[in-house]
Design an enzyme around this catalytic site. Structure first.
Site, PDB file in Angstrom:
ATOM      1  CD1 TRP A 222      51.034   6.553  10.989  1.00 22.36           C
ATOM      2  CD2 TRP A 222      50.931   7.033  13.171  1.00 22.36           C
ATOM      3  NE1 TRP A 222      51.789   7.671  11.211  1.00 22.36           N
ATOM      4  CE2 TRP A 222      51.742   7.988  12.530  1.00 22.36           C
ATOM      5  CE3 TRP A 222      50.725   7.133  14.557  1.00 22.36           C
ATOM      6  CZ2 TRP A 222      52.346   9.035  13.227  1.00 22.36           C
ATOM      7  CZ3 TRP A 222      51.324   8.170  15.252  1.00 22.36           C
ATOM      8  CH2 TRP A 222      52.125   9.116  14.577  1.00 22.36           C
TER       9      TRP A 222
ATOM     10  CD  GLU B 145      47.133   6.866   9.768  1.00 26.59           C
ATOM     11  OE1 GLU B 145      46.999   6.238  10.845  1.00 26.59           O
ATOM     12  OE2 GLU B 145      46.795   8.063   9.650  1.00 26.59           O
TER      13      GLU B 145
ATOM     14  CE  LYS C 230      52.530  12.357  10.330  1.00 27.01           C
ATOM     15  NZ  LYS C 230      51.966  12.566  11.651  1.00 27.01           N
TER      16      LYS C 230
ATOM     17  CG  ASP D  85      45.390  11.002   8.257  1.00 28.64           C
ATOM     18  OD1 ASP D  85      45.292  12.145   7.755  1.00 28.64           O
ATOM     19  OD2 ASP D  85      45.313  10.796   9.482  1.00 28.64           O
TER      20      ASP D  85
ATOM     21  CG  HIS E 270      49.112  11.120   7.137  1.00 27.26           C
ATOM     22  ND1 HIS E 270      49.154   9.953   7.849  1.00 27.26           N
ATOM     23  CD2 HIS E 270      48.831  12.083   8.046  1.00 27.26           C
ATOM     24  CE1 HIS E 270      48.902  10.189   9.119  1.00 27.26           C
ATOM     25  NE2 HIS E 270      48.691  11.468   9.265  1.00 27.26           N
TER      26      HIS E 270
ATOM     27  CG  HIS F 268      42.831   7.794  10.000  1.00 27.83           C
ATOM     28  ND1 HIS F 268      43.936   7.801  10.814  1.00 27.83           N
ATOM     29  CD2 HIS F 268      42.041   6.783  10.445  1.00 27.83           C
ATOM     30  CE1 HIS F 268      43.830   6.813  11.697  1.00 27.83           C
ATOM     31  NE2 HIS F 268      42.694   6.188  11.489  1.00 27.83           N
TER      32      HIS F 268
ATOM     33  CG  ASP G 122      48.976  15.172   9.717  1.00 27.50           C
ATOM     34  OD1 ASP G 122      47.750  15.183   9.500  1.00 27.50           O
ATOM     35  OD2 ASP G 122      49.545  14.264  10.366  1.00 27.50           O
TER      36      ASP G 122
ATOM     37  CG  ASP H  15      45.421  15.378  12.701  1.00 29.62           C
ATOM     38  OD1 ASP H  15      44.747  14.679  11.938  1.00 29.62           O
ATOM     39  OD2 ASP H  15      46.618  15.134  12.964  1.00 29.62           O
TER      40      ASP H  15
ATOM     41  CG  ASP I 201      43.421  10.818  12.960  1.00 29.00           C
ATOM     42  OD1 ASP I 201      43.416  11.288  14.116  1.00 29.00           O
ATOM     43  OD2 ASP I 201      44.466  10.433  12.391  1.00 29.00           O
TER      44      ASP I 201
HETATM   45  C1  RNT Z   1      49.163  10.495  12.952  1.00 31.20           C
HETATM   46  C2  RNT Z   1      48.158   9.575  12.393  1.00 31.20           C
HETATM   47  C3  RNT Z   1      47.467   8.679  13.380  1.00 31.20           C
HETATM   48  C4  RNT Z   1      47.083   9.379  14.670  1.00 31.20           C
HETATM   49  C5  RNT Z   1      46.204   8.569  15.583  1.00 31.20           C
HETATM   50  C6  RNT Z   1      46.145   9.152  16.947  1.00 31.20           C
HETATM   51  O1  RNT Z   1      49.617  11.421  12.053  1.00 31.20           O
HETATM   52  O2  RNT Z   1      47.206  10.277  11.664  1.00 31.20           O
HETATM   53  O3  RNT Z   1      46.367   8.084  12.782  1.00 31.20           O
HETATM   54  O4  RNT Z   1      46.446  10.588  14.406  1.00 31.20           O
HETATM   55  O5  RNT Z   1      46.595   7.265  15.568  1.00 31.20           O
HETATM   56 ZN    ZN Z   2      45.510   9.204  10.942  1.00 31.65          ZN
END
Ligand code: RNT
Ligand code: ZN
Length: 423
Positions: free
Chosen positions: A186, A227, A229, A261, A264, A288, A296, A298, A328
């Site tokens: 990523w 990954e 985004k 993810d 994303h 993720h 995003d 998290d 994640d």
């Molecule tokens: C970032 C991505 C990625 C990170 C990690 C720390 O938006 O989700 O996966 O969160 O690699």
């Molecule tokens: Zn991620």
């Protein structure tokens, strides 16, 4: 108390039995499904190898005391989380968490397996597997927010070397542990404002990934993922590794998996719907699992509707062995051990919930066009005695139940976290 619990489980078992579900078989299966626990919730994604601030468009918010600030602390915290969570785990390590032996400080383009041997020891001791991630952020070689897409050859070359070093480390993890290692790429590369050229950076990203993956590895043991985004903080207008880019790359490079993810995508898109779409084309995919709140962000994963829906798509399509699941999230505003534990337990609950549904029967209603009955059944199943089966699962895994486990978090905060200095 225990008698009540036993009775509740027996009643639940009987009730689910009438739907054709064998709860004992489900509990046995669930505890062997590996889920990857990310190491970065413990220290707000700081890592050990650099003092550079977090960039790449990601951000942790909050300053709850007690964050781990060295390997010993992070390992201790992880152990606590392992104790408080049921199920089989892998630990997801970022390259920024290298643990250099005395005197051996290597830059990211030169890291070697030995710099991660402490992680292998930890995995062996705790019976976990390891996954790996190159770290293309939080480092002085990130130039103008760019790494693998940089027009500066020395910058791009540095990060390509980093990627190759990570392929070797992933192979080392898999060889040492005998468990495949998911290697996730990523990058946060992108632009804050409207670009003049959207294609060139993507072509450079493609070329960089191809150079990295030219490094030798065993595709049965190392599982490279890309990954995607949609945007990041300060990178709002353009992200090189967009969804179409990542999917296109994975589809056109044998053995490369797309990684989704669920933070994303645009807010009304759902990964639960994308899982079966990708399963129609890919043998294996990766996830993720996070919780985006308006962006995003998290947040800690909860046992909420979309989390449950994602688990359902994996379970009912018989894809537990085709989907690599990793968590994640990073919340720095609450006790981090508690955050980690809630997130892991939530995904376990989502898997259990999905495994306790009579999918064949529901699918049949859909196929026959009995949509009213389908809706009614789906709603009724929501109030089945899931909690009793969950409690029994925790008991069988020797893990504390519902309101008890947080006492351990409080105790650990008092005895360990509150004595940490600084961070
Ligand atoms: C970032 C991505 C990625 C990170 C990690 C720390 O938006 O989700 O996966 O969160 O690699
Ligand atoms: Zn991620």
């Amino acid at each position: 108390m225990d008698r009540n619990r036993e009775t509740s489980y027996q009643c639940a078992k009987e009730r689910y039995g009438r739907l054709g579900i064998d709860t004992d078989a489900v509990l046995k299966e669930l505890k062997d499904i590996p889920v990857s626990l990310h190491c970065w919730q413990g220290d707000d994604v700081r890592g050990f190898d650099s003092d550079s601030p977090l960039d790449g468009g990601i951000q942790t918010t909050g300053n709850y005391p007690g964050a781990a600030s060295n390997p010993g602390e992070l390992f201790a915290d992880l152990r606590k989380v392992l104790e408080l969570t049921p199920g089989k785990k892998k630990i997801n390590v970022h390259a920024s968490y290298a643990i250099f032996r005395e005197g051996a400080c290597r830059n990211r383009d030169a890291i070697v397996p030995e710099d991660f041997s402490a992680w292998v020891d930890f995995a062996k001791e705790t019976g976990t597997g390891l996954d790996f991630n190159p770290t293309f952020f939080g480092h002085k070689m990130v130039k103008d927010g760019l790494t693998l897409t940089s027009p500066d050859d020395s910058v791009r070359g540095f990060w390509i070397e980093h990627g190759k070093a990570c392929v070797r480390i992933a192979q080392y993890f898999a060889d040492e542990l005998g468990i495949p290692c998911v290697l996730n790429f990523w990058i946060g590369d992108g632009f804050k404002d409207i670009p003049a050229d959207r294609l060139t950076p993507r072509l450079r990203y493609k070329d960089s990934l191809e150079r990295i993956l030219a490094e030798k590895y065993d595709p049965d043991k190392v599982k490279p993922c890309v990954e995607s985004k949609v945007f990041g903080i300060g990178v709002e207008s353009y992200t090189a590794g967009s969804s179409e880019f990542a999917l296109g790359f994975a589809a056109s490079h044998k053995g490369v998996l797309p990684l989704m993810d669920n933070g994303h995508y645009h807010p009304t898109e759902v990964v639960s719907d994308k899982i079966p779409a990708l399963l129609a084309y890919f043998d294996e995919i990766a996830l993720h699992i996070t919780r985006p709140v308006r962006w995003d962000s998290d947040h800690v994963v909860l046992f909420d509707d979309e989390t449950r829906e994602m688990a359902k798509e994996i379970v009912r399509n018989d894809a537990l062995k085709r989907v690599y699941m990793a968590l994640d999230f990073f919340d720095a505003s609450i006790n981090r051990i508690g955050a980690w534990t809630v997130g892991f337990r939530s995904w376990q609950k989502a898997l259990l919930n999905a495994m306790l549904m009579p999918h064949a029967m529901l699918r049949n209603l859909q196929e026959k066009g009995e949509f009213g009955k389908l809706m009614a059944y789906q709603e009724e199943i929501k109030t089945y005695p899931f909690g009793a089966v969950w409690d029994e699962y925790l008991r069988r895994c020797n893990v504390k139940t519902d309101l008890e486990w947080y006492d351990d978090v409080t105790g650990y905060e008092k005895d360990v976290l509150s004595k940490r200095m600084g961070k």
